[in-house]
Design a protein around this motif. Structure first.
Motif, PDB file in Angstrom:
ATOM      1  N   THR A 121      -7.580   9.966   2.066  1.00  0.00           N
ATOM      2  CA  THR A 121      -8.255  11.126   2.646  1.00  0.00           C
ATOM      3  C   THR A 121      -7.211  12.128   3.124  1.00  0.00           C
ATOM      4  O   THR A 121      -6.025  11.811   3.231  1.00  0.00           O
ATOM      5  N   GLY A 122      -7.668  13.353   3.439  1.00  0.00           N
ATOM      6  CA  GLY A 122      -6.769  14.363   3.971  1.00  0.00           C
ATOM      7  C   GLY A 122      -6.116  15.205   2.899  1.00  0.00           C
ATOM      8  O   GLY A 122      -6.353  15.030   1.686  1.00  0.00           O
ATOM      9  N   GLU A 123      -5.261  16.116   3.345  1.00  0.00           N
ATOM     10  CA  GLU A 123      -4.637  17.062   2.421  1.00  0.00           C
ATOM     11  C   GLU A 123      -3.646  16.410   1.474  1.00  0.00           C
ATOM     12  O   GLU A 123      -3.332  16.956   0.411  1.00  0.00           O
ATOM     13  N   ASN A 124      -3.152  15.226   1.843  1.00  0.00           N
ATOM     14  CA  ASN A 124      -2.179  14.527   0.990  1.00  0.00           C
ATOM     15  C   ASN A 124      -2.794  13.301   0.321  1.00  0.00           C
ATOM     16  O   ASN A 124      -2.087  12.323   0.048  1.00  0.00           O
ATOM     17  N   ALA A 125      -4.089  13.340   0.063  1.00  0.00           N
ATOM     18  CA  ALA A 125      -4.752  12.212  -0.596  1.00  0.00           C
ATOM     19  C   ALA A 125      -4.090  11.924  -1.936  1.00  0.00           C
ATOM     20  O   ALA A 125      -3.821  12.837  -2.725  1.00  0.00           O
ATOM     21  N   TYR A 141      -1.048  -7.987   5.116  1.00  0.00           N
ATOM     22  CA  TYR A 141      -1.839  -7.123   4.247  1.00  0.00           C
ATOM     23  C   TYR A 141      -2.160  -7.825   2.940  1.00  0.00           C
ATOM     24  O   TYR A 141      -1.420  -8.700   2.477  1.00  0.00           O
ATOM     25  N   THR A 142      -3.288  -7.435   2.344  1.00  0.00           N
ATOM     26  CA  THR A 142      -3.702  -7.949   1.039  1.00  0.00           C
ATOM     27  C   THR A 142      -4.044  -6.770   0.144  1.00  0.00           C
ATOM     28  O   THR A 142      -4.456  -5.702   0.617  1.00  0.00           O
ATOM     29  N   THR A 143      -3.904  -6.962  -1.151  1.00  0.00           N
ATOM     30  CA  THR A 143      -4.198  -5.889  -2.109  1.00  0.00           C
ATOM     31  C   THR A 143      -5.669  -5.493  -2.024  1.00  0.00           C
ATOM     32  O   THR A 143      -6.549  -6.352  -2.007  1.00  0.00           O
ATOM     33  N   GLY A 144      -5.930  -4.195  -1.963  1.00  0.00           N
ATOM     34  CA  GLY A 144      -7.294  -3.691  -1.850  1.00  0.00           C
ATOM     35  C   GLY A 144      -7.787  -3.520  -0.426  1.00  0.00           C
ATOM     36  O   GLY A 144      -8.893  -3.009  -0.211  1.00  0.00           O
ATOM     37  N   GLN A 145      -6.990  -3.909   0.537  1.00  0.00           N
ATOM     38  CA  GLN A 145      -7.399  -3.799   1.941  1.00  0.00           C
ATOM     39  C   GLN A 145      -7.357  -2.343   2.397  1.00  0.00           C
ATOM     40  O   GLN A 145      -6.423  -1.605   2.093  1.00  0.00           O
ATOM     41  N   ASP A 146      -8.388  -1.916   3.137  1.00  0.00           N
ATOM     42  CA  ASP A 146      -8.435  -0.566   3.689  1.00  0.00           C
ATOM     43  C   ASP A 146      -7.734  -0.550   5.046  1.00  0.00           C
ATOM     44  O   ASP A 146      -7.933  -1.456   5.874  1.00  0.00           O
ATOM     45  N   VAL A 147      -6.929   0.487   5.257  1.00  0.00           N
ATOM     46  CA  VAL A 147      -6.180   0.616   6.504  1.00  0.00           C
ATOM     47  C   VAL A 147      -6.304   2.038   7.046  1.00  0.00           C
ATOM     48  O   VAL A 147      -6.813   2.929   6.357  1.00  0.00           O
ATOM     49  N   VAL A 148      -5.854   2.219   8.268  1.00  0.00           N
ATOM     50  CA  VAL A 148      -5.797   3.533   8.901  1.00  0.00           C
ATOM     51  C   VAL A 148      -4.327   3.897   9.091  1.00  0.00           C
ATOM     52  O   VAL A 148      -3.541   3.072   9.563  1.00  0.00           O
ATOM     53  N   VAL A 149      -3.959   5.122   8.694  1.00  0.00           N
ATOM     54  CA  VAL A 149      -2.567   5.534   8.800  1.00  0.00           C
ATOM     55  C   VAL A 149      -2.458   6.734   9.732  1.00  0.00           C
ATOM     56  O   VAL A 149      -3.342   7.595   9.786  1.00  0.00           O
ATOM     57  N   ALA A 150      -1.377   6.781  10.490  1.00  0.00           N
ATOM     58  CA  ALA A 150      -1.089   7.910  11.371  1.00  0.00           C
ATOM     59  C   ALA A 150      -0.252   8.929  10.615  1.00  0.00           C
ATOM     60  O   ALA A 150       0.643   8.564   9.837  1.00  0.00           O
ATOM     61  N   TYR A 151      -0.537  10.203  10.848  1.00  0.00           N
ATOM     62  CA  TYR A 151       0.137  11.288  10.128  1.00  0.00           C
ATOM     63  C   TYR A 151       0.974  12.108  11.096  1.00  0.00           C
ATOM     64  O   TYR A 151       0.483  12.602  12.103  1.00  0.00           O
ATOM     65  N   SER A 152       2.259  12.230  10.788  1.00  0.00           N
ATOM     66  CA  SER A 152       3.177  13.039  11.596  1.00  0.00           C
ATOM     67  C   SER A 152       3.714  14.160  10.719  1.00  0.00           C
ATOM     68  O   SER A 152       4.691  13.966   9.979  1.00  0.00           O
ATOM     69  N   PRO A 156      10.149  13.739   8.428  1.00  0.00           N
ATOM     70  CA  PRO A 156      10.558  13.833   7.016  1.00  0.00           C
ATOM     71  C   PRO A 156       9.448  13.320   6.093  1.00  0.00           C
ATOM     72  O   PRO A 156       8.654  12.472   6.493  1.00  0.00           O
ATOM     73  N   LYS A 157       9.409  13.840   4.878  1.00  0.00           N
ATOM     74  CA  LYS A 157       8.278  13.571   3.988  1.00  0.00           C
ATOM     75  C   LYS A 157       8.027  12.078   3.786  1.00  0.00           C
ATOM     76  O   LYS A 157       6.891  11.623   3.776  1.00  0.00           O
ATOM     77  N   ASP A 158       9.077  11.276   3.622  1.00  0.00           N
ATOM     78  CA  ASP A 158       8.886   9.848   3.375  1.00  0.00           C
ATOM     79  C   ASP A 158       8.559   9.061   4.638  1.00  0.00           C
ATOM     80  O   ASP A 158       8.319   7.854   4.576  1.00  0.00           O
ATOM     81  N   LEU A 159       8.556   9.737   5.808  1.00  0.00           N
ATOM     82  CA  LEU A 159       8.237   9.058   7.064  1.00  0.00           C
ATOM     83  C   LEU A 159       7.004   9.648   7.754  1.00  0.00           C
ATOM     84  O   LEU A 159       6.732   9.324   8.915  1.00  0.00           O
ATOM     85  N   GLN A 160       6.287  10.507   7.033  1.00  0.00           N
ATOM     86  CA  GLN A 160       5.142  11.177   7.655  1.00  0.00           C
ATOM     87  C   GLN A 160       3.962  10.237   7.899  1.00  0.00           C
ATOM     88  O   GLN A 160       3.165  10.471   8.807  1.00  0.00           O
ATOM     89  N   TYR A 161       3.826   9.205   7.096  1.00  0.00           N
ATOM     90  CA  TYR A 161       2.692   8.289   7.232  1.00  0.00           C
ATOM     91  C   TYR A 161       3.177   6.902   7.650  1.00  0.00           C
ATOM     92  O   TYR A 161       4.221   6.432   7.198  1.00  0.00           O
TER      93      TYR A 161
END
Length: 462
Positions: A121-125, A141-152, A156-161
């Motif tokens: 979801t969001g602008e960087n989906a 974690y398991t494959t297919g598991q849904d998670v919630v991520v924080a966005y900064s 830096p781009k590789d550390l935003q989520y």
């Protein structure tokens, strides 16, 4: 068939115990109760209008704790890797104060998990990133598991989520559906009304109480106005617009005022600030105008409201049923009989409240146990003393609500101007004036009919 016989056989099922509508009181008594409750309800309505916040105040997310933008994501790949290869070697930890080995020692030497996460979801989906889970981490974690991520966005781009939590939407909705189904299955129409009242309570909480506190209004005033609104909606919606419910409302109101008074006195006396955890500190840093001291007292009032409703409704219903069973009973006899019920209720409710607070504070109590602190040190520390004051003040209010509500209900039903002893006495019901055949006659509140418990003018023994 005689008039008496027709009444005796026409509606043999109309008398109920506890769940049926209560016999209506006289018009005079209804006017007295209305004279007290209508101004109170009007004051609550005025308070809602005056304090209505119009939504929570805007602010720029700080990126700390819960105050950060979040998006949904999914785990698309999980592999095991050597911790050293991903620079995730476990750091040496100092020994604990008790001399026990550091936590995570058993996990040493095990491989790490590297999970690939895809933002959904969001602008960087569609963007993916990787996160490493060390062997001693509690979450896997398991494959297919849904998670919630924080966005900064400023990182830096590789550390935003970064993964902040797992997505629990499905199990929570399923549990809510099971709860609603159980309530409706057992409670039927009352269960449906209870769910509607619960939804209304959440509306008042989320649209009025929380935003009003964030806007800087006095938390205590907001809690009193919002809690009173919740009480009026819940009690009248679940139990009907009756004198019996009105007495329960009055008993609840008096008990809430007592809780507010005691809470204010002991919070000030014990010098409690209310700022005992990171969440409260974060709220205060984001909204410095919030009175944290008042927030603690508001929490005590709102937390006690739900149990108070249960106690006051039960005691009022007991008085009404006892009066219906023995119309000749005076207020002293009614009060004594209902208090015997109330004492059992007090024992169970206080124990429930104390255990509920203890359960919520269990991790904190474990920490004190590990530190081997004395009971006095633990009890007088602010973080525990706050819970003790919250528990005991709420419990005192609950205990006091039993005799207060019972006495009020006994006086109300005994002050009713209806006559129960003389044949042919006029009875005012919700549908008009009818004739009461005798002392054993009951008034059916739903249809305005009268009938006897037993034949020949005597009540049947039960």
């Amino acid at each position: 068939m005689s008039s008496h016989a027709s009444h005796h056989h026409a509606a043999p099922h109309s008398h109920t115990h506890g769940h049926g509508p209560a016999a209506p009181v006289s018009r005079h008594l209804r006017k007295v109760i209305a004279a007290v409750l209508i101004p109170f309800a009007a004051a609550v309505a005025v308070g809602l209008v005056v304090l209505w916040p119009g939504g929570a105040p805007p602010h720029k997310p700080s990126g700390v704790g819960f105050d950060q933008p979040t998006e949904k994501a999914r785990v698309i790949k999980v592999v095991e890797v050597n911790c050293a290869d991903v620079h995730a070697e476990q750091q040496s930890q100092p020994p604990s104060p008790t001399g026990q080995p550091p936590a995570g020692g058993a996990a040493k030497g095990k491989p790490c998990q590297q999970a690939t996460i895809k933002v959904t979801t969001g602008e960087n989906a569609g963007r993916t990133f990787q996160t490493v889970v060390t062997p001693d981490a509690l979450r896997r974690y398991t494959t297919g598991q849904d998670v919630v991520v924080a966005y900064s966005p400023k990182a830096p781009k590789d550390l935003q989520y970064a993964v902040s939590d797992v997505d629990r939407s499905l199990p929570m909705w399923v549990l809510a559906a099971i709860f609603a189904g159980a309530v409706v299955l057992v409670g039927r129409l009352r269960g449906v009304l209870a769910l509607v009242a619960l939804a209304a309570s959440f509306v008042v909480l989320t649209l009025f109480i929380l935003p009003a506190i964030l806007q800087g209004s006095d938390p205590l005033v907001v809690a009193i106005v919002g809690g009173s609104a919740i009480m009026l909606i819940a009690l009248y919606m679940c139990h009907g617009l009756t004198a019996r419910t009105s007495v329960a409302v009055l008993g609840t109101l008096v008990s809430l005022l007592l809780i507010g008074l005691l809470g204010s006195v002991f919070i000030n006396w014990a010098l409690l600030t209310g700022n005992t955890d990171d969440t409260t500190g974060l709220v205060h840093s984001l909204y410095p105008n919030i009175e944290i001291h008042g927030l603690l007292l508001a929490g005590i009032i709102i937390g006690s409201l739900g149990v108070l409703d249960d106690v006051t409704v039960t005691q009022t219903a007991a008085i009404w049923e006892l009066k219906e069973a023995d119309p000749s009973a005076g207020w002293r006899a009614l009060y004594g009989a209902a208090m015997r019920i109330g004492r059992d209720h007090i024992a169970s409710v206080v124990n429930t409240l104390v255990l509920a607070y203890a359960g919520a504070a269990l991790p904190l109590l474990l920490l004190f146990s590990i530190a081997q602190s004395s009971v006095g040190t633990v009890a007088t520390s602010e973080v525990v003393a706050e819970e003790i004051v919250r528990t005991l003040v709420g419990s005192i209010g609950l205990v006091a609500s039993v005799p207060l509500t019972t006495l009020l209900a006994a006086l109300v039903v005994s002050a009713d101007r209806r006559s129960h002893g003389a044949p042919g006495t006029s009875v005012e019901t919700g549908t008009g004036t009818e004739t009461e055949p005798g002392a054993g006659a009951l008034v059916d509140a739903a249809g305005g009919r009268t009938h006897r418990r037993g034949g020949h003018g005597r009540r049947r023994k039960r």
